[in-house]
Motif scaffolding. Structure first.
Motif, PDB file in Angstrom:
ATOM      1  N   ALA A   1       0.461  -1.183   0.178  1.00  0.00           N
ATOM      2  CA  ALA A   1       0.461   0.371  -0.240  1.00  0.00           C
ATOM      3  C   ALA A   1       1.159   1.249  -0.114  1.00  0.00           C
ATOM      4  CB  ALA A   1      -0.671   0.026   1.287  1.00  0.00           C
ATOM      5  N   PRO A   2       0.626   2.390  -1.341  1.00  0.00           N
ATOM      6  CA  PRO A   2       1.438   3.154  -0.719  1.00  0.00           C
ATOM      7  C   PRO A   2       1.377   4.457   0.540  1.00  0.00           C
ATOM      8  CG  PRO A   2      -0.522   3.755  -1.889  1.00  0.00           C
ATOM      9  CD  PRO A   2      -1.046   2.083  -1.537  1.00  0.00           C
ATOM     10  N   ALA A   3       2.490   4.451   1.003  1.00  0.00           N
ATOM     11  CA  ALA A   3       2.139   4.742   2.034  1.00  0.00           C
ATOM     12  C   ALA A   3       3.043   6.537   2.007  1.00  0.00           C
ATOM     13  CB  ALA A   3       3.468   4.304   3.230  1.00  0.00           C
ATOM     14  N   PRO A   4       2.557   7.552   2.540  1.00  0.00           N
ATOM     15  CA  PRO A   4       2.785   8.422   2.333  1.00  0.00           C
ATOM     16  C   PRO A   4       4.660   9.110   2.778  1.00  0.00           C
ATOM     17  CG  PRO A   4       1.029   8.503   3.387  1.00  0.00           C
ATOM     18  CD  PRO A   4       1.210   7.589   3.029  1.00  0.00           C
ATOM     19  N   ALA A   5       5.116   9.684   1.979  1.00  0.00           N
ATOM     20  CA  ALA A   5       6.664  10.412   3.124  1.00  0.00           C
ATOM     21  C   ALA A   5       6.063  10.963   4.049  1.00  0.00           C
ATOM     22  CB  ALA A   5       7.595  10.717   2.224  1.00  0.00           C
ATOM     23  N   PRO A   6       6.355  10.440   5.260  1.00  0.00           N
ATOM     24  CA  PRO A   6       6.303  11.629   6.852  1.00  0.00           C
ATOM     25  C   PRO A   6       6.554  12.523   6.507  1.00  0.00           C
ATOM     26  CG  PRO A   6       8.037   9.777   6.712  1.00  0.00           C
ATOM     27  CD  PRO A   6       7.526   9.778   5.488  1.00  0.00           C
ATOM     28  N   ALA A   7       6.665  13.474   6.773  1.00  0.00           N
ATOM     29  CA  ALA A   7       6.398  15.179   7.443  1.00  0.00           C
ATOM     30  C   ALA A   7       7.524  15.276   7.911  1.00  0.00           C
ATOM     31  CB  ALA A   7       5.650  16.260   7.462  1.00  0.00           C
ATOM     32  N   PRO A   8       8.497  15.616   7.242  1.00  0.00           N
ATOM     33  CA  PRO A   8       9.570  16.455   8.800  1.00  0.00           C
ATOM     34  C   PRO A   8       8.816  16.684   9.911  1.00  0.00           C
ATOM     35  CG  PRO A   8      10.308  17.706   6.761  1.00  0.00           C
ATOM     36  CD  PRO A   8       8.944  16.579   6.168  1.00  0.00           C
ATOM     37  N   GLU A   9       9.858  16.436  10.988  1.00  0.00           N
ATOM     38  CA  GLU A   9       9.055  16.803  12.315  1.00  0.00           C
ATOM     39  C   GLU A   9       9.631  18.707  12.696  1.00  0.00           C
ATOM     40  OE1 GLU A   9      11.569  15.848  16.339  1.00  0.00           O
ATOM     41  OE2 GLU A   9      10.561  14.861  16.283  1.00  0.00           O
TER      42      GLU A   9
ATOM     43  N   VAL B   1      -1.234  13.268  -1.330  1.00  0.00           N
ATOM     44  CA  VAL B   1      -1.778  12.294  -3.016  1.00  0.00           C
ATOM     45  C   VAL B   1      -0.668  13.434  -3.470  1.00  0.00           C
ATOM     46  CG1 VAL B   1      -2.852  12.576  -5.005  1.00  0.00           C
ATOM     47  CG2 VAL B   1      -4.127  12.141  -2.742  1.00  0.00           C
ATOM     48  N   CYS B   2      -0.570  14.152  -3.225  1.00  0.00           N
ATOM     49  CA  CYS B   2       1.358  14.752  -4.208  1.00  0.00           C
ATOM     50  C   CYS B   2       2.099  14.066  -3.827  1.00  0.00           C
ATOM     51  CB  CYS B   2       1.208  15.876  -3.805  1.00  0.00           C
ATOM     52  SG  CYS B   2       2.579  17.073  -4.858  1.00  0.00           S
ATOM     53  N   ALA B   3       2.857  14.096  -1.958  1.00  0.00           N
ATOM     54  CA  ALA B   3       3.941  13.513  -1.589  1.00  0.00           C
ATOM     55  C   ALA B   3       3.640  11.717  -2.157  1.00  0.00           C
ATOM     56  CB  ALA B   3       3.053  13.045  -0.441  1.00  0.00           C
ATOM     57  N   VAL B   4       2.764  10.617  -2.546  1.00  0.00           N
ATOM     58  CA  VAL B   4       2.829   9.530  -3.094  1.00  0.00           C
ATOM     59  C   VAL B   4       2.874   9.431  -4.199  1.00  0.00           C
ATOM     60  CG1 VAL B   4       1.174   7.700  -3.538  1.00  0.00           C
ATOM     61  CG2 VAL B   4       1.473   8.904  -1.101  1.00  0.00           C
ATOM     62  N   ALA B   5       1.980  10.004  -4.930  1.00  0.00           N
ATOM     63  CA  ALA B   5       2.368  10.187  -6.650  1.00  0.00           C
ATOM     64  C   ALA B   5       3.621  10.953  -7.482  1.00  0.00           C
ATOM     65  CB  ALA B   5       0.978  10.613  -7.316  1.00  0.00           C
ATOM     66  N   VAL B   6       3.975  11.793  -6.656  1.00  0.00           N
ATOM     67  CA  VAL B   6       5.577  12.382  -7.101  1.00  0.00           C
ATOM     68  C   VAL B   6       6.651  11.944  -6.625  1.00  0.00           C
ATOM     69  CG1 VAL B   6       6.225  15.223  -7.813  1.00  0.00           C
ATOM     70  CG2 VAL B   6       3.234  14.569  -7.672  1.00  0.00           C
ATOM     71  N   ASP B   7       6.836  11.153  -5.515  1.00  0.00           N
ATOM     72  CA  ASP B   7       7.620  11.125  -4.986  1.00  0.00           C
ATOM     73  C   ASP B   7       7.754   9.984  -4.707  1.00  0.00           C
ATOM     74  OD1 ASP B   7       7.783  13.060  -3.810  1.00  0.00           O
ATOM     75  OD2 ASP B   7       7.152  13.296  -1.668  1.00  0.00           O
TER      76      ASP B   7
ATOM     77  N   ASP C   1       0.944  17.240 -13.450  1.00  0.00           N
ATOM     78  CA  ASP C   1       2.091  17.991 -14.410  1.00  0.00           C
ATOM     79  C   ASP C   1       3.157  17.484 -14.389  1.00  0.00           C
ATOM     80  OD1 ASP C   1       0.348  19.535 -15.337  1.00  0.00           O
ATOM     81  OD2 ASP C   1       0.660  20.998 -14.169  1.00  0.00           O
ATOM     82  N   PRO C   2       3.922  16.932 -12.894  1.00  0.00           N
ATOM     83  CA  PRO C   2       4.853  16.721 -12.861  1.00  0.00           C
ATOM     84  C   PRO C   2       5.322  15.374 -12.935  1.00  0.00           C
ATOM     85  CG  PRO C   2       4.536  17.221 -10.522  1.00  0.00           C
ATOM     86  CD  PRO C   2       2.870  18.097 -11.864  1.00  0.00           C
TER      87      PRO C   2
ATOM     88  N   ILE D   1      -1.949   9.981  10.760  1.00  0.00           N
ATOM     89  CA  ILE D   1      -2.845  10.434  10.133  1.00  0.00           C
ATOM     90  C   ILE D   1      -3.110  10.234   9.090  1.00  0.00           C
ATOM     91  CG2 ILE D   1      -3.747  13.023   9.259  1.00  0.00           C
ATOM     92  CD1 ILE D   1      -2.795  13.607  11.976  1.00  0.00           C
ATOM     93  N   SER D   2      -1.558   9.812   7.836  1.00  0.00           N
ATOM     94  CA  SER D   2      -1.367  10.145   6.931  1.00  0.00           C
ATOM     95  C   SER D   2      -2.016   8.548   6.207  1.00  0.00           C
ATOM     96  CB  SER D   2      -0.129  10.165   6.439  1.00  0.00           C
ATOM     97  OG  SER D   2       0.287  11.800   6.195  1.00  0.00           O
ATOM     98  N   ALA D   3      -2.050   7.968   6.977  1.00  0.00           N
ATOM     99  CA  ALA D   3      -2.557   5.703   6.319  1.00  0.00           C
ATOM    100  C   ALA D   3      -4.172   5.827   7.052  1.00  0.00           C
ATOM    101  CB  ALA D   3      -1.877   5.829   7.577  1.00  0.00           C
ATOM    102  N   ALA D   4      -4.495   6.857   8.267  1.00  0.00           N
ATOM    103  CA  ALA D   4      -5.856   7.230   8.228  1.00  0.00           C
ATOM    104  C   ALA D   4      -7.053   7.826   7.116  1.00  0.00           C
ATOM    105  CB  ALA D   4      -6.468   7.255   9.745  1.00  0.00           C
ATOM    106  N   PHE D   5      -5.732   9.086   6.797  1.00  0.00           N
ATOM    107  CA  PHE D   5      -6.275   9.881   5.263  1.00  0.00           C
ATOM    108  C   PHE D   5      -6.826   8.813   4.561  1.00  0.00           C
ATOM    109  CE2 PHE D   5      -5.485  11.428   1.393  1.00  0.00           C
ATOM    110  CZ  PHE D   5      -6.452  12.815   1.298  1.00  0.00           C
ATOM    111  N   PHE D   6      -5.903   7.518   3.599  1.00  0.00           N
ATOM    112  CA  PHE D   6      -5.968   6.995   2.208  1.00  0.00           C
ATOM    113  C   PHE D   6      -6.759   6.031   2.749  1.00  0.00           C
ATOM    114  CE2 PHE D   6      -2.113   9.079   1.746  1.00  0.00           C
ATOM    115  CZ  PHE D   6      -2.201   9.481   0.471  1.00  0.00           C
TER     116      PHE D   6
END
Length: 211
Positions: free
Chosen positions: A11-19, A83-89, A146-147, A36-41
């Motif tokens: 499952a695509p796990a978004p990159a965690p935001a830096p502290e 979504v950007c964190a998953v798709a673009v990264d 676009d990216p 929160i990110s996992a719960a969001f998806f």
């Protein structure tokens, strides 16, 4: 937005935001951001963007609603950021050394995403919602489409440099062909594919590029 991880990718796990510390406020804990990110998806896949509520995301994450607002000021900005964190990264377009290998790798990566439990629900929902929500559409186009489309263009440029495609190849049409048929098959009509489907599709795309 149909480009994403390989078939073996979980499952695509978004990159965690830096502290980070908000001005005059507490440090935002990475573990809370990840929850929160996992719960969001999960929530987005379950109810769709229109019915998504920050309260439900917070409850699923075991966090307070204030924890969300300290990171993202609105549902729209949260959606675009994650979504950007998953798709673009996600990993870039693979360079296999040949156009055929690159196209097959691209399709395999996209097929893996479209067959996965979460993206298979989230991507069609966001595309449909974008048709009703101009603000969401514009944000996703700028942050995700676009990216990703620019990165896919590198596949074509490499082929031109290797002499596999003419310099005047119709890049816009080629990019549409790369994403369109597979998305239609797996996300719209949801028809299973045989073991050689991606190979056959690759050959058809190569023929179309130079037609």
């Amino acid at each position: 937005m149909p480009n994403a991880p390989t078939p073996q990718t979980p499952a695509p796990a978004p990159a965690p935001a830096p502290e980070r510390r908000l001005p005059g406020g507490p440090v935002l804990q990475d573990s809370v951001t990840e929850a929160i990110s996992a719960a969001f998806f999960e929530e987005l896949a379950s109810v769709g963007y229109a019915r998504l509520s920050l309260e439900a995301v917070a409850k699923r994450a075991g966090a307070g609603k204030a924890a969300i607002y300290r990171r993202w000021p609105s549902k729209l900005e949260m959606t675009v950021a994650l979504v950007c964190a998953v798709a673009v990264d996600a990993p870039g377009v693979t360079d296999t050394g040949t156009l055929r290998g690159d196209v097959l790798a691209f399709l395999s990566e996209a097929a893996g995403a479209l067959r996965h439990r979460l993206p298979s629900k989230i991507i069609p929902d966001l595309l449909a919602e974008s048709g009703r929500n101009p603000e969401l559409a514009q944000a996703l186009l700028a942050a995700v489409r676009d990216p990703r489309r620019t990165r896919a263009t590198h596949l074509l440029e490499r082929a031109i440099e290797r002499g596999e495609l003419p310099a005047d190849v119709d890049r816009e049409l080629a990019l549409d062909l790369l994403a369109g048929p597979l998305y239609w098959r797996l996300a719209v009509v949801r028809t299973p594919t045989g073991p050689d489907y991606l190979e056959r599709l690759t050959d058809k795309l190569l023929a179309a590029f130079v037609a």
